[in-house]
Enzyme design. Sequence first.
Site, PDB file in Angstrom:
ATOM      1  CB  SER A 149      -0.965   0.028   1.182  1.00 46.72           C
ATOM      2  OG  SER A 149      -1.712   1.354   1.447  1.00 46.72           O
ATOM      3  CE1 TYR A 185      -4.425  -1.785   5.130  1.00 50.81           C
ATOM      4  CE2 TYR A 185      -3.295   0.181   4.548  1.00 50.81           C
ATOM      5  CZ  TYR A 185      -3.946  -0.844   4.278  1.00 50.81           C
ATOM      6  OH  TYR A 185      -4.342  -1.143   2.864  1.00 50.81           O
TER       7      TYR A 185
END
Length: 388
Positions: free
Chosen positions: A259, A272
Amino acid sequence: MLRDLEAVRPRPDHPQRTLRQDAVRGIELYRANMRPRLRHPRERSTQVPVQLITLRRDHYVSPFLSEGLERWVPRLTRRELNATHWSALLEQGPAVAAMVREFTARTDSALQTGSELPGGEGPLVVITGAGSGIGRATALAFAEQRATVVVCDLDLAAAERTAELVTLLGGSGHAHRVDVSDGAGMDAFAQQVAATHGVPDVLVNNAGVGHSGTFLQTTEKEWQRILDVNLWGVIHGCRAFGSMMAERGQGGHIVNLASAAAYLPSKLLAAYATSKAAVLMLSDCLRAELAPTGVGVSAICPGIVNTNITRTTTFSGLTGDEQAARQTKVSKLYARRGFPPEKVAAEIVRAVRTRQAVVPVTVEAKAARLLGRLSPGLLRLAARFDLG
């Protein structure tokens, strides 16, 4: 020359007395085949099933020479071998023979049963978390290459729908229910895929979950959930399938979904971002380890993409009703951004073809990676702000 350029080890049992003459005769065969076709060019096509084995480290016959071959050979099956020009002939004969046996057996079986002859067969692709979003879009992108696509997801019905769509687009879809955080379950899944379909050519570790919260807000249970899926799921996939791909010796490619958060710090994404940064570094380490085997590794780093991960993202310190309201708000934000998962899928397919190491996707992902190189201090300063 064979030892230094081709990495072929001398073998005392090889009939070397005729090796030089055999090589010269082979060159004459090239000339005999090419000269008349150069003098009298015309379109030549065939409907006969053809298997093309390309050599990843061939110094003389580039794989790019076969680009667009499907125009003349619609029933083309592409295979790849991690070998040099001469090592494929002198050292990897058994691997080449196995490919020939598999192809001829499949063709013979089709003739005997009266089913469609093989042709236009793409790679064998395994995709985790393919019930929706980027995983499903990637499955459909490979389906357009007539690939055999094995998808897994916790939601079996969603995975089965993806498999159906793959088949409708010309590929061959197969669905399984798998929890990527379960190492033993992933090992069993890999063994089942290998026994049924063979060793994958491409693995896409896509399964992931979202979470928002500062470090002090995020509970141990929330940390465990994020790391189990986002990091351990990738580790289990790479270990279960990567070892098979390396042992097979025919190359391949592993794609890990990281990501932009992997290099874009935010105080609201402690767990995350940590999980995705670990995936990015794991990909770099694994790429170096697998390079001698011909297995490539790519890390895909999307920014804001309109998928249903926002509808299942959890938030630290919120009640059930507050969680639902925040999920709805973030989902609307991602929908307004309007970046579809199909564009990420296209980048994944391209990364497999070009063997690109790190692929930022979306403008914000590319900008953050560039800014992280030019002014990392500015990114660290921006991480302090509450953008939620």
